[in-house]
Motif scaffolding. Sequence first.
Motif, short mmCIF file in Angstrom:
data_model
loop_
_atom_site.label_atom_id
_atom_site.label_comp_id
_atom_site.label_asym_id
_atom_site.label_seq_id
_atom_site.Cartn_x
_atom_site.Cartn_y
_atom_site.Cartn_z
N SER A 19 15.90 14.35 11.85
CA SER A 19 17.32 14.64 11.77
C SER A 19 17.71 15.70 10.76
O SER A 19 18.88 16.06 10.68
CB SER A 19 18.09 13.35 11.43
OG SER A 19 17.60 12.79 10.22
N SER A 20 16.75 16.21 9.98
CA SER A 20 17.07 17.22 8.97
C SER A 20 15.94 18.23 8.88
O SER A 20 14.76 17.83 8.83
CB SER A 20 17.30 16.56 7.61
OG SER A 20 17.38 17.54 6.59
N TRP B 129 16.70 15.31 0.93
CA TRP B 129 16.40 16.02 2.17
C TRP B 129 17.28 15.60 3.35
O TRP B 129 17.41 16.34 4.33
CB TRP B 129 14.93 15.76 2.56
CG TRP B 129 13.95 16.13 1.50
CD1 TRP B 129 14.12 17.04 0.50
CD2 TRP B 129 12.64 15.58 1.32
NE1 TRP B 129 13.00 17.10 -0.28
CE2 TRP B 129 12.07 16.21 0.18
CE3 TRP B 129 11.89 14.62 2.00
CZ2 TRP B 129 10.80 15.92 -0.27
CZ3 TRP B 129 10.61 14.33 1.55
CH2 TRP B 129 10.08 14.98 0.42
N LEU B 130 17.87 14.43 3.28
CA LEU B 130 18.58 13.91 4.46
C LEU B 130 19.94 14.59 4.68
O LEU B 130 20.53 15.18 3.77
CB LEU B 130 18.76 12.40 4.37
CG LEU B 130 19.47 11.79 3.14
CD1 LEU B 130 20.96 11.97 3.18
CD2 LEU B 130 19.12 10.31 3.03
N LEU B 131 20.41 14.50 5.90
CA LEU B 131 21.78 14.86 6.30
C LEU B 131 22.39 13.59 6.88
O LEU B 131 22.15 13.26 8.04
CB LEU B 131 21.77 16.00 7.32
CG LEU B 131 21.32 17.37 6.81
CD1 LEU B 131 21.16 18.36 7.96
CD2 LEU B 131 22.30 17.91 5.78
N GLU C 154 19.90 18.84 0.52
CA GLU C 154 20.18 19.42 1.83
C GLU C 154 21.64 19.22 2.21
O GLU C 154 22.27 20.11 2.80
CB GLU C 154 19.27 18.79 2.89
CG GLU C 154 19.28 19.50 4.23
CD GLU C 154 18.66 20.88 4.22
OE1 GLU C 154 18.83 21.59 5.22
OE2 GLU C 154 18.00 21.24 3.23
N THR C 155 22.21 18.07 1.86
CA THR C 155 23.63 17.84 2.12
C THR C 155 24.49 18.82 1.33
O THR C 155 25.45 19.39 1.85
CB THR C 155 24.01 16.40 1.75
OG1 THR C 155 23.22 15.49 2.53
CG2 THR C 155 25.49 16.14 2.03
N PHE D 17 24.34 22.17 2.99
CA PHE D 17 25.11 22.14 4.24
C PHE D 17 26.60 22.33 3.93
O PHE D 17 27.28 23.14 4.55
CB PHE D 17 24.86 20.82 4.94
CG PHE D 17 25.55 20.64 6.27
CD1 PHE D 17 24.85 20.78 7.44
CD2 PHE D 17 26.90 20.30 6.34
CE1 PHE D 17 25.48 20.61 8.68
CE2 PHE D 17 27.54 20.13 7.55
CZ PHE D 17 26.83 20.29 8.72
N GLU E 259 20.36 16.05 14.77
CA GLU E 259 21.16 15.69 13.61
C GLU E 259 21.93 14.40 13.88
O GLU E 259 22.16 14.02 15.02
CB GLU E 259 22.11 16.83 13.27
CG GLU E 259 21.41 18.12 12.86
CD GLU E 259 22.37 19.27 12.68
OE1 GLU E 259 23.11 19.29 11.67
OE2 GLU E 259 22.41 20.15 13.57
N LEU F 206 14.85 18.59 16.58
CA LEU F 206 15.81 18.25 15.53
C LEU F 206 17.07 17.68 16.19
O LEU F 206 17.76 18.36 16.95
CB LEU F 206 16.17 19.50 14.73
CG LEU F 206 17.10 19.29 13.54
CD1 LEU F 206 16.44 18.44 12.46
CD2 LEU F 206 17.55 20.63 12.97
#
Length: 402
Positions: A156-157, A295-297, A318-319, A322, A179, A177
């Motif tokens: 997902s990321s 690392w996650l979204l 990563e968030t 973004f 998301e 991928l």
Amino acid sequence: MELDDLTLNVLYLAHDMADAAIRRRVLTLKAGGASVTVAGFERGANVLADERDVTTVSLGQTADGRFAQRIGAVLAARMRLKRTLADIAAPDVIIARNLETLALAGRAVSMFSRRIPVVYECLDIHRLLLDEGMKGRLMRQAQRFFGRRASLLITSSPAFVDNFFKPRSGLDLPVLLLENKVLALEPEPVSEPILPRPPEPGKPWRIGWFGAIRCRKSLDMLIDFAARMDGKVEIVLRGRPAYSEFDDFDATVAAAPHVEFHGAYRNPEDLAAIYGDVQFAWAIDFFEEGLNSSWLLPNRLYEGGLYGAVPIALAGTETGRFVGKRGIGLVRNHVTPQTLEALFGEMTEARYVDLFSRLAAVERCQWVTGPAECRALVSRLAALHPNVPSPAEMSAVSTVQS
């Protein structure tokens, strides 16, 4: 060939049938034209219990934070898998969510005497997979061993791929991928433009922390922050707490001033209401700080984006990247009760409306998975199996038959 024979039949091996994300994936597959059977472990109420045309099979009970117990449950499920799955139709594709069900996928394939493609879906990187000691090496070896049958990796990321799957996992798989977007199967789930909703004079700003509540550091920080603001900010919690991560979550929250907990909600059905009740969305996670959390979204990033809750994010994650790249929220280099107090001590209606307007200007497709994306997913899965037509081919057969 009958039209019914053309439906992609998916066996979804689920790590936790109480997880709302499992329901979302199943609904996505169904909307894309697949037939889905779910065999999964139980940690709470089955979120698929009321779904029509979805057969669920229990693989046994597991518990949050009890790794040894989960290994035992997987071994037990593996021993009785032939009996557990005896009554289900042979699948065309098997999706294994997380390593614990990937360990069952090969056994499931052998049961049906077919070369069924296996898809490994991994939307979080467990801290044990990143451990530098013996436990971590054994976990990565297990992932490589059980992943040898896989044909595709779903994650997902992009940061998961860059920081773990490419350099450290030992897996060499094509990556899809997907998301954590909001599943929106209706043409326009948001019927009218969402308008900014500043608090009425004398009322507090409201910050929502929704979804998987597992970060003790976030909880402590938000409780401290709310107390410092003395009624000028309220914290609203909704979702499933990971009780194993807290000393006494319910008592702690009940004793905290200006902090509310409203329990679980249905996703996507309740999202408009719960995000419409707040101005800001907490999109920070310290649960596995510097690793998975960096690392996650998260789901709440997309949910808040769709329904107009301005995200609060941490730089260097990563968030944070973004949010910062799109200029749509509050990104801070350091987040403490004191920095939050300073930030909201200066929050004005004009500042909030500007932040909201930037968020509202983002294209809706950034936040949602619609019917076309559902069909594309099923087409990608069907392409793994040479004998299963794509949804487009199914549609063509349907047209001819009609």
